[in-house]
Design a protein around this motif. Structure first.
Motif, short mmCIF file in Angstrom:
data_model
loop_
_atom_site.label_atom_id
_atom_site.label_comp_id
_atom_site.label_asym_id
_atom_site.label_seq_id
_atom_site.Cartn_x
_atom_site.Cartn_y
_atom_site.Cartn_z
N ALA A 209 57.05 49.08 43.96
CA ALA A 209 55.60 49.10 43.85
C ALA A 209 55.23 48.47 42.53
CB ALA A 209 55.09 50.53 43.92
N THR A 210 54.23 47.66 42.53
CA THR A 210 53.75 47.13 41.26
C THR A 210 52.24 47.26 41.22
OG1 THR A 210 53.54 44.91 42.20
CG2 THR A 210 55.57 45.38 41.02
N ILE A 211 51.77 47.49 40.03
CA ILE A 211 50.34 47.49 39.80
C ILE A 211 50.15 46.68 38.56
CG2 ILE A 211 48.33 48.87 39.16
CD1 ILE A 211 50.76 50.94 40.57
N GLY A 212 49.29 45.73 38.60
CA GLY A 212 49.18 44.96 37.38
C GLY A 212 47.99 44.07 37.37
N GLN A 213 47.99 43.29 36.35
CA GLN A 213 46.92 42.33 36.21
C GLN A 213 47.46 41.00 36.67
OE1 GLN A 213 47.72 43.81 32.19
NE2 GLN A 213 45.74 42.92 31.83
#
Lengths: 504, 445
Positions: B384-388
């Protein structure tokens, strides 16, 4: 089942080495839990009024709580009235003045466990140990050496008497008495534990260590550790545990609180080796522990390292609350389950301050019929701008009757933070073992090597100064030759026919 | 005395609905199904409407939903031609089936030239004409997961839906374009569309399942689709949820896969105020392939919660899952993906990933990728990734004279387009590309 999976499973069998119990006359409170028992514990420990009040508040709150049900571990309902909430090795008259006066039988127990307290002082000041036997702290080594630096390292009961201001200020500030079912129970009936305070700017010159042992049958152990690192201080702390083999399950519900102020650094390592029960899942310790650290100050750092091999059920989430700006939280874990063991462990990283960073490395190894779960939360608050998290959870399965589960929870509330989570599952490959065999490495050594390689990222986080200690406790060399799986697997049940490798 | 009448909501409301429709259901050709409906409603009553205390609903609060007094949808005589104009694709060969406010709309549908071996029939009719099929399959699969309460509610209350059957070895060339349309009503309305797809051994089929509603209307769609794939069947599924921004959508898809079958889905959520997708695939045979691609785009105060569950029950299966979310304004989203590898399902190859982009400081996302593994010789990964957006990429574009806003727009577009560009149906792909371009490439190029 192929012959090699059979072999791998055999490799994963072993017996518990710390399963002796010590025949010491103990002062045990009759089983049951009510306000009287809480008062009795407090009275036995000669606690001041405020401490009793706190316990009673916790007890009354506990009565209103329900046992949690969401976990991925299963156990028959615990009868909280059947356990005894206090057990102390009985002493004639006054408590021991020095280590020399401690009951030699008790010291012998520790000798067997591999932490000879007396030897410590000779061993050129490697480690200072506070040992907790059932419910009472039996001796703290190197107190004087530490005192010179202004470091307070003593049992919790002493701290309540001698340093009430510090205890009052920090106790419950990280894990409030209302926190969760088991932490609240602990707050009401906790017996003893360690207290440590590192003053401003002091770097603790040696590793500190607590050693826990449950000896009495049908007692619960509820110890409480409070560790405070003042501004700019740093400390490394190790905790180890064992218990005798018994058919009944015993509850261990401890609380560990860590406070790190500005620029402080705390490293907390656990080698948990409670009795895991027999291969049919009979007996063993329920290890339901609340561990939490608070990076209260800016640039502070808390690092958890845990090697979990024991307990019938391990259920704990050492956590970091990253309040201070630029603070850092780390979690390195190896959890090994075998036979009928269950583990539901992981961490929580709560990012509240700006530019906070956290790293999670978790390695789970399941063998036998065990269930191994990683559960973790990464929460990034709205104000925690520029925060960063990296999580990696790897599982290894040995045998086809076990389970490995991963439940990460991520909650992200701002757009400038970055969070990454990765997980994988693997097994020991036949080709890996074949490769080693070909080069003259026996299968058991090959398994050790492979598992060691799998866990290396976590093992190298354990303080090296503990090599002596850890070797004796775990029979594990951390430098990378033989790993704990070897201890678990190879001692008693050497594989029947080494050359029974028909496939090749 | 002017006494305020408390609105009837939640469980009580649906009890009223059930009582209202009970007579109707027991009088026509489907009276034999009444027992199933009753049992399902009893189950719903027992479970109640989930709250955040339920582990599977911890990210989704149904409080706004519980405040609305929905009515069972009336058969509306609204002319929906204009509304459909923006939804159907022209110059495109497909078997179109339109349901308006939960009822089959013959005038808007176009299913005249069905190839041999393909059956498309409204569920209401199928209760009389295909009783055996319904008896065997309807309500036999869905509902084992976290959407159970709503699946039970659908089973109890569904008025109409679609039954699609493809015979053994039949390759259906033109896709089926299934549209569930909700028009605006004086009262908030509710529908429970039900879809059942049975693709027999060796057949091939493409289905586009769409949920749309009139802008500004408040309604509740509780959709359930059950898909049964026989040995070696291939099924391409596109599910586009583009409901009105004031609506509530709870959708459940259950896929039963047989040996060597192939399932591909694109689950795209754009609309609704609160949207929940539950997609569960049961891989019960060897050599199965299951691909789930998801995309959800939220803005304002939308909330979209995706739940997927892939059960590997047999060895040698492959599943691949990518869910992407782009969240703006005050919106929130969640993704819970669970891969379960049962004992004995060796050589499983399962990949799952959740990638998310937050465009605003007030947007939140909670991805929970989960693995439950009971077999040792498997390859399972999740991430999972969350980012800009990649700052290097932005810099690259800016160095080439593209202003920052446009650069961000381009990259966001590209992020979403990774899912869209895999869509094989050209008009649908163009349609979605236009939506994301309009939303994210504001002013860019």
């Amino acid at each position: 089942m192929t012959s090699d999976t059979l072999m791998l499973e055999e490799l994963a069998q072993s017996e518990y080495k710390y399963g002796f119990s010590t025949d010491i006359e103990a002062d045990t409170v009759p089983p049951g839990l009510n306000e009287e028992v809480v008062r009795l514990i407090s009275a036995k420990k000669e606690e001041p009024e405020w401490m009793l009040e706190w316990r009673l508040k916790a007890y009354r709150h506990w009565l209103t709580m329900e046992e949690p049900q969401w976990q991925n571990v299963h156990y028959p309902p615990i009868d909280y009235q059947a356990a005894s909430y206090y057990s102390a090795p009985k002493q004639a008259g006054e408590g021991p003045k020095s280590l020399d006066e401690v009951d030699p039988k008790l010291l012998e127990t520790y000798e067997k466990l591999g932490i000879p307290l007396k030897e410590r002082e000779i061993l050129a000041g490697v480690v200072a140990v506070d040992a907790v036997f059932d419910s009472v702290s039996v001796g703290t080594t190197f107190k004087e050496t530490l005192a010179e630096k202004g470091i307070i390292f003593c049992s919790f009961s002493e701290a309540v008497k001698d340093h009430p201001d510090l205890v009052k200020k920090y106790m419950g500030s990280v894990v409030p008495y209302t926190d969760n079912f088991f932490a609240t129970l602990n707050s009401a009936v906790f017996s003893d534990g360690s207290f440590c305070y590192i003053p401003k700017g002091v770097k603790c010159p040696m590793e500190l260590s607590t050693y826990f042992r449950i000896n009495e049958a049908s007692t619960g152990q509820f110890e409480r550790t409070l560790l405070v690192a003042d501004e700019g201080a740093s400390v490394s702390y190790l905790e180890g545990c064992t218990a005798p083999m018994r058919d009944t399950n015993q509850l261990h519900a401890a609380v560990v609180e860590i406070v790190a102020l500005d620029d402080a650094q705390v490293k907390y390592s656990t080698v948990q080796n409670w009795y895991p029960g027999d291969e049919n899942g009979k007996g063993g310790i329920y290890n339901f522990v609340t561990k939490r650290g608070k990076c209260a100050g800016k640039n502070s750092k808390i690092s958890w390292t845990q090697v979990e091999t024991g307990s019938a059920i391990t259920w704990k989430y050492p956590s970091c609350i990253l309040m201070g700006d630029n603070s850092v939280g780390e979690f390195y874990s190896v959890a090994m389950t075998n036979n009928m063991q269950q583990a539901d462990t992981g961490t929580k990283m709560i990012h509240l301050g700006k530019n906070t960073r956290s790293t999670i490395i978790s390695k789970g190894i399941s063998a036998g019929k065990s269930q191994n779960t990683y559960r973790g939360l990464v929460k990034i608050g709205k104000k925690a701008t520029g925060s960063r998290n990296y999580s990696q959870c790897d599982s290894m399965l040995i045998g086809d009757k076990c389970g490995a589960h991963t439940f990460p929870y991520l909650e992200i509330n701002n757009k400038t933070s970055q969070v990454e989570h990765e997980a994988s599952t693997s097994k020991i490959g036949e080709d890996q073992i074949f490769y080693c065999n070909q080069r003259g490495i026996e299968t058991e050594d090959a398994v050790s090597m492979i598992v060691n390689g799998f866990c290396k990222e976590v093992f190298r986080e354990l303080p090296m100064e503990f090599a002596v200690e850890a070797q004796k406790l775990l029979d594990v060399s951390l430098e990378g030759s033989v790993v704990y799986i070897k201890r678990l697997s190879l001692r008693e049940n050497r594989i029947k026919g080494k050359n029974d490798y028909g496939n090749y | 005395m002017n006494q305020q009448i408390e609105p009837v909501t939640g469980r009580d409301l649906f009890r009223q609905h059930f009582e209202e429709v009970e007579d109707r259901f027991s009088s026509n050709g489907q009276s034999w199904f009444m027992n199933t409906r009753k049992a399902a409603f009893a189950r719903f009553t027992e479970l109640g409407i989930p709250t955040r205390k339920d582990e599977a609903w911890k990210h989704t609060s149904l409080n706004p939903f519980n405040e609305v007094e929905f009515r069972p949808s009336d058969v509306s005589d609204v002319d929906s031609k204009a509304l459909l104009e923006g939804i159907v694709f022209h110059n495109w060969k497909a078997h179109r089936v339109v349901f308006q406010d939960g009822q089959y709309s013959e005038g808007n549908s176009a299913i005249n030239n069905l190839p041999k071996g393909l059956t498309i029939v409204s569920l209401k009719e199928a209760f009389s004409t295909h009783r055996e099929v319904i008896e065997e399959h309807l309500a036999s699969y869905a509902g084992e997961d976290e959407n159970e309460a709503f699946v039970a509610l659908n089973t109890a209350l569904h008025e109409d839906g679609l039954l699609v059957m493809v015979e053994k070895g039949v390759v259906v060339e033109d896709p089926i374009h299934l549209i569930y349309l909700t028009t605006s009503h004086a009262h908030p309305s509710s529908t429970h569309p039900r879809t059942l797809v049975i693709a027999e051994e060796g057949s091939q089929l493409t289905l586009i399942e769409r949920y749309a509603g009139e802008e500004g209307s408040v309604y509740f769609t509780n959709a359930v689709s059950e898909i049964v794939l026989g040995e070696n069947a291939h099924f391409d599924h596109y599910r586009l949820q583009d409901e009105s921004p004031q609506s509530f959508h709870i959708g459940t898809v259950q896929i039963e896969q047989g040996r060597n079958s192939r399932y591909r889905t694109h689950a795209i959520s754009i609309g609704s105020r609160i949207g929940r997708n539950g997609i569960a695939a049961h891989l019960d045979g060897e050599g199965i392939e299951c691909v789930m691609n998801g995309l959800f785009l939220t803005q304002d105060d939308q909330h979209i919660d995706n739940h997927t569950r892939v059960i590997h029950a047999q060895p040698h299966c492959y599943s691949h899952e990518v869910f992407k979310g782009i969240l703006d304004d005050h919106s929130s989203g969640a993704f819970t993906g669970r891969i379960i590898v049962k004992e004995g399902a060796q050589k499983t190859d399962a990949i799952q990933s959740s990638k998310n982009l937050l465009l605003s400081d007030d947007a939140t996302i909670s991805p929970d990728p989960q693995l439950e593994i009971f077999a040792d010789d498997v390859k399972c990964t999740h991430g999972a990734t969350i980012g800009q957006l990649d700052t290097d990429a932005i810099f690259y574009l800016r160095a080439r004279g593209i202003d920052e806003q446009s650069a961000r727009g381009l990259l966001t577009f590209a992020f979403a387009n990774e899912i869209i560009e895999q869509i094989k149906i050209e008009p649908l792909r163009d349609y979605l590309e236009a939506i994301i371009a309009r939303r994210y490439r504001k002013g860019a190029l």
